[in-house]
Motif scaffolding. Sequence first.
Motif, PDB file in Angstrom:
ATOM      1  N   SER A  67     -17.223  -4.767 -43.234  1.00  0.00           N
ATOM      2  CA  SER A  67     -17.608  -4.364 -44.596  1.00  0.00           C
ATOM      3  C   SER A  67     -18.897  -5.335 -45.141  1.00  0.00           C
ATOM      4  N   ALA A  68     -18.988  -6.504 -44.575  1.00  0.00           N
ATOM      5  CA  ALA A  68     -20.101  -7.325 -44.642  1.00  0.00           C
ATOM      6  C   ALA A  68     -21.261  -6.749 -44.022  1.00  0.00           C
ATOM      7  N   LEU A  69     -21.180  -6.451 -43.006  1.00  0.00           N
ATOM      8  CA  LEU A  69     -22.418  -5.731 -42.121  1.00  0.00           C
ATOM      9  C   LEU A  69     -22.817  -4.584 -42.903  1.00  0.00           C
ATOM     10  N   ALA A  70     -21.931  -3.801 -43.433  1.00  0.00           N
ATOM     11  CA  ALA A  70     -22.171  -2.471 -43.950  1.00  0.00           C
ATOM     12  C   ALA A  70     -22.756  -2.822 -45.209  1.00  0.00           C
ATOM     13  N   GLY A  71     -22.473  -3.737 -45.852  1.00  0.00           N
ATOM     14  CA  GLY A  71     -23.195  -4.187 -47.188  1.00  0.00           C
ATOM     15  C   GLY A  71     -24.313  -4.499 -46.761  1.00  0.00           C
ATOM     16  N   TYR A  72     -24.773  -5.516 -45.953  1.00  0.00           N
ATOM     17  CA  TYR A  72     -26.107  -5.818 -45.635  1.00  0.00           C
ATOM     18  C   TYR A  72     -26.967  -4.824 -45.227  1.00  0.00           C
ATOM     19  N   TRP A  73     -26.584  -3.697 -44.588  1.00  0.00           N
ATOM     20  CA  TRP A  73     -27.202  -2.475 -44.234  1.00  0.00           C
ATOM     21  C   TRP A  73     -27.625  -1.736 -45.497  1.00  0.00           C
ATOM     22  N   LEU A  74     -26.608  -1.588 -46.466  1.00  0.00           N
ATOM     23  CA  LEU A  74     -26.819  -0.887 -47.587  1.00  0.00           C
ATOM     24  C   LEU A  74     -27.914  -1.510 -48.577  1.00  0.00           C
ATOM     25  N   LEU A  75     -27.561  -3.006 -48.473  1.00  0.00           N
ATOM     26  CA  LEU A  75     -28.756  -3.689 -49.286  1.00  0.00           C
ATOM     27  C   LEU A  75     -30.231  -3.663 -48.685  1.00  0.00           C
ATOM     28  N   LEU A  76     -30.324  -3.720 -47.471  1.00  0.00           N
ATOM     29  CA  LEU A  76     -31.642  -3.793 -46.922  1.00  0.00           C
ATOM     30  C   LEU A  76     -32.214  -2.530 -47.063  1.00  0.00           C
ATOM     31  N   ARG A  77     -31.596  -1.358 -47.274  1.00  0.00           N
ATOM     32  CA  ARG A  77     -32.068  -0.035 -47.556  1.00  0.00           C
ATOM     33  C   ARG A  77     -32.427   0.244 -49.047  1.00  0.00           C
ATOM     34  N   ASP A  78     -31.952  -0.931 -49.834  1.00  0.00           N
ATOM     35  CA  ASP A  78     -32.078  -0.573 -51.162  1.00  0.00           C
ATOM     36  C   ASP A  78     -33.519  -1.387 -51.924  1.00  0.00           C
ATOM     37  N   ALA A  79     -34.505  -0.155 -51.866  1.00  0.00           N
ATOM     38  CA  ALA A  79     -36.005  -0.780 -52.170  1.00  0.00           C
ATOM     39  C   ALA A  79     -35.992  -1.647 -53.497  1.00  0.00           C
ATOM     40  N   HIS A  80     -35.183  -1.288 -54.389  1.00  0.00           N
ATOM     41  CA  HIS A  80     -35.375  -1.918 -55.675  1.00  0.00           C
ATOM     42  C   HIS A  80     -34.604  -3.383 -55.522  1.00  0.00           C
ATOM     43  N   PHE A  81     -33.305  -3.425 -54.602  1.00  0.00           N
ATOM     44  CA  PHE A  81     -32.830  -4.709 -54.455  1.00  0.00           C
ATOM     45  C   PHE A  81     -33.615  -5.810 -53.817  1.00  0.00           C
ATOM     46  N   MET A  82     -34.322  -5.180 -52.589  1.00  0.00           N
ATOM     47  CA  MET A  82     -35.199  -5.724 -51.773  1.00  0.00           C
ATOM     48  C   MET A  82     -36.526  -6.206 -52.518  1.00  0.00           C
ATOM     49  N   GLY A  83     -37.129  -5.666 -53.409  1.00  0.00           N
ATOM     50  CA  GLY A  83     -38.140  -5.940 -54.402  1.00  0.00           C
ATOM     51  C   GLY A  83     -37.941  -7.035 -55.315  1.00  0.00           C
ATOM     52  N   LEU A  84     -36.775  -7.003 -55.808  1.00  0.00           N
ATOM     53  CA  LEU A  84     -36.434  -8.046 -56.655  1.00  0.00           C
ATOM     54  C   LEU A  84     -36.015  -9.389 -55.840  1.00  0.00           C
ATOM     55  N   VAL A  85     -35.475  -9.317 -54.826  1.00  0.00           N
ATOM     56  CA  VAL A  85     -35.434 -10.472 -53.870  1.00  0.00           C
ATOM     57  C   VAL A  85     -36.638 -11.078 -53.337  1.00  0.00           C
TER      58      VAL A  85
ATOM     59  N   VAL B 217     -38.814 -16.085 -64.923  1.00  0.00           N
ATOM     60  CA  VAL B 217     -38.549 -15.088 -63.563  1.00  0.00           C
ATOM     61  C   VAL B 217     -37.374 -15.204 -62.875  1.00  0.00           C
ATOM     62  N   MET B 218     -37.031 -16.425 -62.380  1.00  0.00           N
ATOM     63  CA  MET B 218     -36.200 -16.825 -61.446  1.00  0.00           C
ATOM     64  C   MET B 218     -34.722 -16.196 -61.926  1.00  0.00           C
ATOM     65  N   PRO B 219     -34.045 -16.634 -62.865  1.00  0.00           N
ATOM     66  CA  PRO B 219     -32.890 -16.119 -63.457  1.00  0.00           C
ATOM     67  C   PRO B 219     -32.620 -14.831 -63.606  1.00  0.00           C
ATOM     68  N   SER B 220     -33.886 -14.265 -64.157  1.00  0.00           N
ATOM     69  CA  SER B 220     -33.452 -12.715 -64.702  1.00  0.00           C
ATOM     70  C   SER B 220     -33.492 -11.739 -63.412  1.00  0.00           C
ATOM     71  N   SER B 221     -34.817 -12.275 -62.593  1.00  0.00           N
ATOM     72  CA  SER B 221     -34.629 -11.387 -61.178  1.00  0.00           C
ATOM     73  C   SER B 221     -33.317 -11.531 -60.372  1.00  0.00           C
ATOM     74  N   ALA B 222     -32.755 -12.734 -60.218  1.00  0.00           N
ATOM     75  CA  ALA B 222     -31.433 -12.800 -59.659  1.00  0.00           C
ATOM     76  C   ALA B 222     -30.415 -11.782 -60.252  1.00  0.00           C
ATOM     77  N   VAL B 223     -30.444 -11.992 -61.586  1.00  0.00           N
ATOM     78  CA  VAL B 223     -29.427 -11.085 -62.296  1.00  0.00           C
ATOM     79  C   VAL B 223     -29.733  -9.477 -61.798  1.00  0.00           C
ATOM     80  N   LEU B 224     -30.694  -9.131 -62.229  1.00  0.00           N
ATOM     81  CA  LEU B 224     -31.202  -7.640 -61.928  1.00  0.00           C
ATOM     82  C   LEU B 224     -30.933  -7.380 -60.341  1.00  0.00           C
ATOM     83  N   ALA B 225     -31.019  -8.153 -59.620  1.00  0.00           N
ATOM     84  CA  ALA B 225     -31.001  -7.971 -58.165  1.00  0.00           C
ATOM     85  C   ALA B 225     -29.175  -7.796 -58.004  1.00  0.00           C
ATOM     86  N   LEU B 226     -28.577  -8.554 -58.709  1.00  0.00           N
ATOM     87  CA  LEU B 226     -27.065  -8.660 -58.259  1.00  0.00           C
ATOM     88  C   LEU B 226     -26.437  -7.646 -59.184  1.00  0.00           C
TER      89      LEU B 226
END
Length: 404
Positions: free
Chosen positions: A198-216, A321-330
């Motif tokens: 499930s961790a590997l599946a989670g990483y794959w899901l997150l890597l395909r989430d452009a919004h998450f990756m942008g915030l990261v 930027v740092m606290p808010s971008s982390a909260v948005l991503a998670l």
Amino acid sequence: MPTHFFRIALVLGLLQAIGPFAIDMYLPALPSIGSSLGASASAVQASLMAFFLSLGLGQMVYGPASDMLGRKRPLTFGLLVFAVGSVGCALAPDIDTLVVWRFVQGLGACAGMVIPRAVVRDLHTGAEAARLMALLTLVFSVSPILAPLAGSFLIEWSDWRAVFWAVTVAAALAIVLLATSLPETRTAEQRQGSTAGSALAGYWLLLRDAHFMGLVLIGGFGISAFFAYLANSSFVLIDHYGLSTRQYSYAFAANAISFIGMSQLTGRLVQRFGMARLVGGGVAGFAAAMVAALLLNISGVDGMWPMLALLFVGYGCLGLVMPSSAVLALDAHGEIAGTASALMGTLQFMTGAAVMAIVGVFVDGTARPMLAGVAGAAVLTLVITLMTLGRGQAHRPINEKIGT
């Protein structure tokens, strides 16, 4: 705000501060380490880069482990590894050995970087999470204020090795604090669906989430600008501008105070403007200040005080930027918060290590390479912010769960 809220912020902030403390307390010692071990500035910087590299890579393991095993056990293991690495650094006879033990030290420290963010997501979302993240930032940001000053005192009293004995003691105290003051926030029921698969599946899901990756990457290039300053500021301010180790610690602390002060406005400003607008405004101010510092230097103004003033403004904006971008991503990934936090931390620290390496190639004893690295990272942060949070982009494009 309840006492429990502040207590959790204090404990998480102190645990998260272990890694930064091992960085910031060590910064005033960089020139003296080179002299003591007969190493060049680039070789000494390699010990810092090794720490950042392992700090990033190790998070990929600790994040999923905290989803599978709970938050406390991986944290305890990481603190023990950190303590062993710290003793190795204190006893290192040469620069190569120091680099190896700094890598080990980072493998332990990364547990304290990734897991507290997951604990925040376990407990809160939205504005409450932003408020807790800002309080956590307040506590762990004491490190860049006090750690360089403490390091300078230790170096003057003994030598650079005393810094590593001090962080060994800090790790032992953190283990006691973790055992006595932090409840487990991920229940046995929540862990049942968490596996390596499930961790590997989670990483794959997150890597395909452009919004998450942008915030990261917003956070990644934002923090990279600070990493470029971390790696080079002691050489620039001590060797180029002639500050003492004590004076350097004061100059370094000023930027930390700016970052902390602004980060504490996050909770109120999020409620008024929303997180996306707050991140956008903070990044714009951050990029403007850093580019201005570089252009001033290129124009022939090589003064320390104008540079420090603009860095003070820029890092203050980054504090929004740092606290808010982390909260948005998670926020949209609560079911895999540990995994999401791990990927975020890994990508951000790897980005920071890459920026440090690139800046290190151009080091010439002046402030310009450092300022170019800082400004370049700030401009990239602005570009990614416009792409991720610009009009019509501030949404989460992927809405799926692991296993569906």
